[in-house]
Structures are given as structure tokens and as C-alpha cells.
Write a protein that holds these residues in place. Structure first.
Motif, PDB file in Angstrom:
ATOM      1  N   GLN A 287       2.398   1.810  -3.422  1.00  0.00           N
ATOM      2  CA  GLN A 287       1.423   2.286  -4.400  1.00  0.00           C
ATOM      3  C   GLN A 287       1.050   3.747  -4.185  1.00  0.00           C
ATOM      4  O   GLN A 287       0.766   4.461  -5.130  1.00  0.00           O
ATOM      5  N   LYS A 288       1.050   4.187  -2.921  1.00  0.00           N
ATOM      6  CA  LYS A 288       0.690   5.560  -2.616  1.00  0.00           C
ATOM      7  C   LYS A 288       1.904   6.483  -2.610  1.00  0.00           C
ATOM      8  O   LYS A 288       1.775   7.682  -2.399  1.00  0.00           O
ATOM      9  N   GLY A 289       3.095   5.919  -2.769  1.00  0.00           N
ATOM     10  CA  GLY A 289       4.307   6.724  -2.836  1.00  0.00           C
ATOM     11  C   GLY A 289       4.820   7.183  -1.473  1.00  0.00           C
ATOM     12  O   GLY A 289       5.494   8.201  -1.385  1.00  0.00           O
ATOM     13  N   PHE A 290       4.500   6.453  -0.406  1.00  0.00           N
ATOM     14  CA  PHE A 290       4.982   6.827   0.930  1.00  0.00           C
ATOM     15  C   PHE A 290       6.378   6.337   1.147  1.00  0.00           C
ATOM     16  O   PHE A 290       6.759   5.288   0.897  1.00  0.00           O
TER      17      PHE A 290
ATOM     18  N   VAL B 157       0.845  -1.206   0.000  1.00  0.00           N
ATOM     19  CA  VAL B 157       0.000   0.000   0.000  1.00  0.00           C
ATOM     20  C   VAL B 157       0.872   1.245   0.000  1.00  0.00           C
ATOM     21  O   VAL B 157       0.617   2.198  -0.749  1.00  0.00           O
ATOM     22  N   ARG B 158       1.919   1.256   0.824  1.00  0.00           N
ATOM     23  CA  ARG B 158       2.813   2.414   0.867  1.00  0.00           C
ATOM     24  C   ARG B 158       3.502   2.636  -0.468  1.00  0.00           C
ATOM     25  O   ARG B 158       3.665   3.774  -0.914  1.00  0.00           O
TER      26      ARG B 158
END
Length: 187
Positions: free
Chosen positions: A184-187, A181-182
Motif C-alpha cells: 500500500q505504501k509502495g515499498f 502495508v508495504r
């Protein structure tokens, strides 16, 4: 949909999905490797205990009701008929992790999400072990009410092993999902 209802739905769904996964994926493999007598009703990889820990860590007492309901539903799905055993077992299962977090909190060690102490793998395994001991004693007592010749100490050890290993795998999968998830969201 309000936040509390969303949390309730996520915890209940996660608990039931892991119960079903254990029953339909892990239990058949386990029964091929070990005789059914050896493990009885215990799972060597009980993933729902990891859900209990993650849910309680995140939302504290708010996790108790969906965990309780999830366990009741699971018992009913798989044919349990003793209402007393079902409710006693579900009550113990849904409260065991909360009791451990609260015991630590009474000792001025706040392990909940957002607390002073960073929650680590080691702490997760300690909580899994202690809460599993409480949970296993309660479950074993509940089951011994309806099953004659129930070897309590052997059963407790089986449940503890399954809960701790299940927690480890649940946290491993959870970390992997968060990492995806990180990314994919660029975190």
C-alpha cells in the motif's frame, strides 16, 4: 502521545486481542476436536506467545511491563482468583522471552531487532521453543500450587506445542500484514 506509551498500548492491545481470539475462536474448535480433559487449560495454538516474541524482539525489556499487565488482565477476565498464581504466572510469562534473548546475547549472539544477526523463521522457532520451556515450567509450577493432581510433564508438553505453533502462526500473520502495508505504501 509519546513513543513509550504508544509501544505499551500496542503490545498490551495485541496481547489481549490474541488472548481473546484464542479463547473465543480457537478454544471452542479445539474443545470439539479434543476432550477438555486432554488439553486442560492449554491451547494448541497459543498466539500470545508469538506476541511476546515479536514485542521482545522489537523493544527488548520495554515489552515486559505491557506483557505482564496483559497476562494479569487475561487471568482476571477469565476468573482466576489466586493472586499468587496470577502474579507468578504473569511474571514468568512476561520474562521468559526476554531471558532467552538475553541468554543468546550473553553468548555473543544478539538476536534483537537491529542486532548483528538477521532474525529468521528458524531463530523465531528456536526462541519460541526455549522460551516456551521456561514459560511452561513456570506456569505449570504456578498452576500446580492451586490445582491438585496436576501432571506437570504432560502439561508442559501441551504448553510448548501451543506456544511454538502459536508463534509460527503469529509470525505468518505478521509477515502478511507487513507485506500488505508495504504494497500500500509502495515499498
Amino acid at each position: 502521545m509519546n513513543r513509550s506509551l504508544q509501544i505499551f498500548a500496542v503490545i498490551l492491545s495485541a496481547y489481549l486481542l490474541t488472548v481473546l481470539f484464542v479463547h473465543f475462536s480457537i478454544a471452542p474448535v479445539q474443545s470439539v476436536i479434543f476432550s477438555s480433559y486432554y488439553l486442560g487449560g492449554a491451547s494448541l495454538l497459543f498466539l500470545p506467545h508469538g506476541v511476546r516474541i515479536m514485542a521482545t524482539w522489537c523493544v527488548r525489556a520495554e515489552a515486559v511491563l505491557p506483557l505482564f499487565l496483559g497476562e494479569v488482565i487475561a487471568w482476571v477476565i477469565f476468573g482466576a482468583t489466586s493472586i499468587d498464581s496470577i502474579f507468578l504466572s504473569a511474571l514468568v510469562g512476561s520474562l521468559s522471552v526476554l531471558l532467552v534473548f538475553e541468554m543468546f546475547k550473553l553468548a555473543n549472539v544478539n538476536l534483537y531487532y537491529g542486532g548483528e544477526i538477521q532474525f529468521t523463521w528458524r531463530l523465531a522457532i528456536v526462541i519460541a521453543f526455549v522460551s516456551s520451556c521456561l514459560n511452561s515450567v513456570g506456569h505449570t509450577f504456578a498452576l500446580s500450587l492451586s490445582i491438585p493432581d496436576y501432571n506437570i510433564f504432560v502439561e508442559i508438553s501441551k504448553f510448548v506445542v501451543g506456544d511454538v505453533l502459536g508463534t509460527f502462526v503469529t509470525f505468518l500473520v505478521g509477515m502478511h500484514i507487513l507485506r500488505i502495508v508495504r504494497l500500500q505504501k509502495g515499498f
